[in-house]
Each structure stands twice: as structure tokens, then as C-alpha cells.
Design an enzyme around this catalytic site. Structure first.
Site, mmCIF file in Angstrom:
data_model
loop_
_atom_site.group_PDB
_atom_site.id
_atom_site.type_symbol
_atom_site.label_atom_id
_atom_site.label_comp_id
_atom_site.label_asym_id
_atom_site.label_seq_id
_atom_site.Cartn_x
_atom_site.Cartn_y
_atom_site.Cartn_z
ATOM 1 N N ARG A 1 0.854 -1.203 0.000
ATOM 2 C CA ARG A 1 0.000 0.000 0.000
ATOM 3 C C ARG A 1 0.881 1.241 0.000
ATOM 4 O O ARG A 1 1.532 1.549 0.995
ATOM 5 C CB ARG A 1 -0.929 0.014 1.215
ATOM 6 C CG ARG A 1 -1.759 1.290 1.286
ATOM 7 C CD ARG A 1 -2.970 1.186 2.201
ATOM 8 N NE ARG A 1 -2.644 1.148 3.613
ATOM 9 C CZ ARG A 1 -3.553 1.278 4.595
ATOM 10 N NH1 ARG A 1 -4.847 1.454 4.288
ATOM 11 N NH2 ARG A 1 -3.198 1.208 5.852
ATOM 12 N N ASP B 1 -3.399 2.855 14.406
ATOM 13 C CA ASP B 1 -2.603 3.462 13.348
ATOM 14 C C ASP B 1 -3.137 4.859 13.100
ATOM 15 O O ASP B 1 -3.925 5.386 13.899
ATOM 16 C CB ASP B 1 -2.584 2.591 12.089
ATOM 17 C CG ASP B 1 -3.941 2.480 11.409
ATOM 18 O OD1 ASP B 1 -4.901 3.181 11.817
ATOM 19 O OD2 ASP B 1 -4.060 1.682 10.461
#
Length: 555
Positions: free
Chosen positions: A170, A456
């Protein structure tokens, strides 16, 4: 003040010089490839970002996202994405995600998951060292040579098993710059750096050893409109042409993690149809995007973030529409993240957390998802059992669910206001999670265990924007703080008390050595800003950019 890496004309590398980075990542030809991507697509990217801002101004004036009448024929048309699902990613029932740190890459590939998504985005603090070391680590992982000697564990050596997860990568979102690399005097576009360096160095080895002739594979974050998917499709085509491989070799799954994008899912798949590997429910960022999109709508205040789960009608509708859209177009519909981590010192609490995960994943597989995400290897056996019990040996549910005509999901379903209480504890949790995450991020750690969850950037963003929303509209609190409004004075007291709590929890010495006070200043400033900033990490990014313009003296 030029670059001391061997860079092509117009490219200036300002990150710290490292011989391994120079010889294995930032080679002359690789930088030339990245510069070519930037020069071809920066105009389109700038236009897309301007259109994002235009859309937000409309939402600020009272509009809400809708399905676009101009693309009705795309939504209603009988078309499908690229016909062949690459065999190596046909079964994706459990995927694990994490940053590109060397030990984590090995453990994730060995975890028993079907896919490992190596993350240059929300789970990674984008320091120069993290990004370049991550590229080295992924190059070794693709080659199968990656090892790690853990000095903290009696020099234990980690290496890959014979069978490993399939690697997806990603890159960062379109909005994030890479300020350590200047191209024609401008900061590089972060995602083109991440994609370009990884693709250039690994496409041949990946296709030969991991992809069965397909790949590399990617996850694409933070899109708001199909025009952004169209840019990615053109990037993929340019990369395939450069590598001399067939169109459609690269495959990518798009995270639907913004509210505007849920109204563009057919269009996004259509733009990427030759390169599509489906869509994913990025549900934590989706909650963040809901607040950001409706930042000027005081009637859409979120309840405590722990209450904004898939039981909320607007969240369940988003998931159902994603499944229906993907299966109609012949691609995977991936579920959301299980952020729980094992609670090793409390078996009762650990089992309760696992039961929450099992119930969430049972809901996903019964709804029709073909796979799901886990943040920790310890969750993989339980999740695999849930999906395998329902799906059996069938690798996915695309054909099964395609034959089931799901209930139509309307604009009203997707826009239904969330329900639940707002509490003082919710304000406190947001504050201590936001500050602690940002303190870790500023020191180079982007994936942080806090209160038995793996946090996160997405959960830090939820904490920030919810605090901002409650402060902006002086939300009335329920529960113990019943009747209290979230004023600047109340928030200041909460910040002071939560900083004292953080110091007690982490210890005075660690608190003093850490970046907690600096993180608090940034987080509080963002929460109290007159206008909500698009991203917390954009503001904080300047704190971790370190330029090294001078070449080291040669002996």
C-alpha cells in the site's frame, strides 16, 4: 546544494545518504522511472486534489454526497472487471497488515494469512529511514532472502517459511508529499515514490516467483472520486509498458475509506477494470471521513467512537453496497480490520476480545465478504476458522453471492445519522489515544499498541476530528458528564488530566524522553483549529522531514 545520490537531471535527493539505499533503492534508473511518473501525472494529481477541495466546499455549504447522475450508465451497465482472478490471490479469506519493518515483514509473511499488505501509509511513520529501509526489506522479501537477527532475543534469527502470504503493497495517498525527493524543484508525490521504487526493482522477480505471471499487487488508499482511480490506472499502464508486460498484469484493491468514494464504487471499479482486484471496507478511515465531510453540519455529531461500529445503519449499508458492487463486477469484496491484539496477562479478557472478533467476522462472511483483515498474527487462526466454516474449500463468494439479489442500498441508507451517546470518557479516550499515537509517530513508529488495540493513523484521525467536532459545536455530553458542554475550558482540563495519566502509565522517565509534550501541542492545536485540517499527518509531517543537502566528504 545538490543531490549526492547519483540522480538524473532535475531530481534532488535530500534524504540522508546511505550506501545501501543508493545501490539498492535510489539507483539512477529507478529515480528516472519515478521522475517520469511525476512529470506525466502531477498535473492530473493536482487537478484531482483541487476537485476534492471544491467538493468539500459544497459539503460545507450544506450539500451531501450523492450518486452522480452523469455516470448512471456506468452503475447500471452490465460490465465486469478483468475476467481472470490471478490464482495466487483467488483465496484471500484472511489478510494481515502492518508496516514495512524487517521483523514485521517476516512475521507477517509467515503468519498463516493468505495475504500480507505491507503498508507505507497509515501503519508507517514516513521518515526517510522508514521509507527507504522498507523498500530494502520488501526487495529482500520478494527475493526470498530476508532474514532478521533479534539481539533483544538472544540473537534469534527470523527467516521466511517455505510457504508465505502473498505480498500486497500500500503506497501513500495522493495527498501526501515526499519532501526528501525534489523533482523539478517540487516535492515528489509520495505514492509515486512508493509505487515507482517498489515496482521498478521487484516486478520481474515478483511475477516469476510469487505472482504466477501476475503482479505486483497493490492496495490503493484514500480515494474520493473515480478520477483518482483513473490516474492510478494510467500509472499502471505506463509501468506495464515500461516493463514490457501485458496490460492487466498489475492488480490493485481499492480501499473504500472515504464517504464520497462510497458513491463512486462502480465508477472506481470501471476505471480500474483491467487492473482491479476488488474493494475493501476501510472502516476506521471511513468514520474519520464522515466527520471531515460533514464538518460544517452540526446535526451530524458522532457518538463515542467505540459506538460507531458496523451495527450503525450507515456503516452496515456501506458494507452491503460494497459487497453487492464487487460481486456484480466479478471481484473480491474485502472486509474491515480487526484491531484487537492478544491480552497475554488476562486470559478471560483475551477470550472476550477474541469472541468480539469472531462475531464481527461471522457477520462479515455471512454478509458476503470474501476475506477480511487482521492487525495481529494471533487473530489469524480464529478468523480463518470463522471464514472456513462458512465458505469451506471455496476460495471466495463472488459467484455465490452474485446470484443473490441483495436489498437495494439507497443514498438515504448511506447518509443515515449515527446514533449513540457522547461521554466524557469518550473525550478522554480520544485525547490520550491521539496524543500517544502522535508521540510514537513523531519518533518513527506508525503502528502502536494502545489499550489492547493496534492503533494506526486512522484511529488517531478519528480521535482528532471527533474532538474537533465536539468542540466546534460544544456538544452536550451524556453519562457521568451529563449536561456538560465540550467547551475550550473543559477540553483544556481534560488535556491536562490525560497528560498526567499518560505520564503515570508510561512512567516519568519514558515520558520525559518521549515526544509526548510535542505531540500534545500538535494534537490540541488541531482539535481547536477554526477550520478542520484535512489530515493530522500532513501537519505533523514537517516535524519528521530532515534534509541532508551536503554530500559527505570523499576520502
Amino acid at each position: 546544494m545538490g543531490s549526492y545520490y547519483d540522480a538524473p537531471e532535475g531530481v534532488d535527493v535530500r534524504g540522508r545518504y546511505d550506501e545501501e539505499f543508493a545501490t539498492r533503492v535510489l539507483t539512477l534508473d529507478a529515480l528516472r522511472f519515478v521522475a517520469g511518473l511525476q512529470r506525466e501525472f502531477r498535473g492530473a494529481v493536482q487537478h484531482a486534489m483541487e476537485r476534492r477541495s471544491e467538493a468539500q466546499r459544497r459539503y460545507d455549504s450544506g450539500e451531501v454526497p450523492r450518486f452522480d447522475p452523469a455516470t448512471r450508465l456506468v452503475r447500471e451497465g452490465e460490465w465486469a472487471c478483468a475476467g481472470v482472478v490471478p490464482p495466487v490471490i483467488e483465496d484471500r479469506r484472511v489478510e494481515i497488515t502492518g508496516p514495512t519493518e524487517r521483523k514485521m515483514v517476516i512475521n507477517a509473511l509467515n503468519s498463516g494469512a493468505k495475504v500480507f499488505m505491507a503498508d507505507f501509509e497509515d501503519a508507517l511513520s514516513p521518515t526517510w529511514e522508514n521509507l527507504m529501509r522498507g523498500q530494502v526489506n520488501l526487495r529482500d522479501a520478494v527475493a526470498g532472502t530476508i532474514t532478521y537477527q533479534d539481539k533483544a532475543r538472544n540473537n534469534r534469527v527470523y527467516k521466511l517459511n517455505d510457504r508465505t502470504a502473498t505480498l500486497f503493497v500500500r503506497p501513500r495517498g495522493w495527498h501526501l508529499p515526499e519532501s526528501h525527493i525534489l523533482i523539478d524543484g517540487e516535492p515528489a508525490i509520495g505514492c509515486l515514490v512508493d509505487f515507482g521504487l517498489y515496482f521498478y526493482h521487484n516486478h520481474a522477480a515478483f511475477r516469476a516467483t510469487h505472482g504466477g505471471g501476475f503482479g505486483p499487487f497493490f492496495y490503493l488508499p484514500k480515494m474520493e472520486h473515480s478520477r483518482e482511480a483513473k490516474i492510478w490506472n494510467s500509472v499502471f499502464e505506463r509501468a506495464e509498458k515500461h516493463a514490457g508486460v501485458g496490460k492487466g498484469s498489475i492488480r490493485a484493491t481499492v480501499l473504500i475509506e472515504t464517504l464520497p468514494a462510497v458513491f463512486q464504487m462502480d465508477e472506481i471499479l470501471y476505471e480500474l477494470r483491467d487492473h482491479s482486484a476488488g474493494l475493501n471496507c476501510g472502516r476506521w478511515d471511513y468514520i474519520f471521513s464522515y466527520v471531515k465531510t460533514f464538518r460544517a453540519h452540526p446535526d451530524r455529531l458522532l457518538p463515542d467512537r467505540v459506538l460507531v461500529g458496523m451495527a450503525q445503519h450507515f456503516m452496515r449499508s456501506y458494507s452491503n453496497l460494497l459487497i453487492r458492487t464487487c460481486h456484480r463486477r466479478g471481484v473480491h469484496a474485502m472486509g474491515g480490520m480487526a484491531a484487537q491484539i492478544p491480552i497475554r496477562d488476562n486470559p478471560v479478557a483475551n477470550e472476550a476480545a477474541l469472541e468480539l472478533v469472531r462475531n464481527d467476522k461471522l457477520r462479515e462472511v455471512q454478509a458476503g465478504h470474501d476475506g477480511t483483515w487482521a492487525a495481529h498474527p494471533g487473530l489469524i487462526p480464529a478468523i480463518t476458522e470463522v471464514f472456513s466454516s462458512h465458505m469451506g474449500a471455496t476460495p471466495h463468494q463472488i459467484d455465490t453471492m452474485k446470484r443473490k439479489d441483495a436489498t437495494t442500498v439507497t443514498e438515504e441508507d448511506l447518509l443515515q445519522k449515527p446514533r449513540g451517546v457522547r461521554t466524557m470518557e469518550g473525550l478522554r479516550l480520544n485525547t490520550r489515544v491521539g496524543v500517544q499515537y502522535l508521540a510514537a509517530w513523531l519518533t518513527g513508529t506508525g503502528s502502536v499498541p494502545l489499550y489492547n488495540l493496534m492503533e494506526d493513523a486512522a484511529t488517531a484521525e478519528i480521535s482528532r476530528v471527533q474532538n474537533w467536532q465536539w468542540l466546534r459545536y460544544e456538544a452536550i455530553l451524556d453519562g457521568d458528564g451529563v449536561g456538560a458542554r465540550v467547551t475550550k475550558e473543559v477540553f483544556a482540563r481534560v488535556v491536562e488530566e490525560e497528560m498526567a495519566r499518560i505520564e503515570r502509565e508510561v512512567g516519568k522517565e519514558r515520558f520525559e524522553k518521549g515526544m509526548y509534550r510535542e505531540a500534545c501541542k500538535i494534537f490540541v492545536k488541531q482539535c481547536m483549529a477554526a477550520t478542520l485540517d484535512d489530515f493530522l499527518t500532513l501537519d505533523a509531517y514537517n516535524c519528521i522531514v530532515l534534509h541532508h543537502p551536503e554530500a559527505p566528504a570523499k576520502l
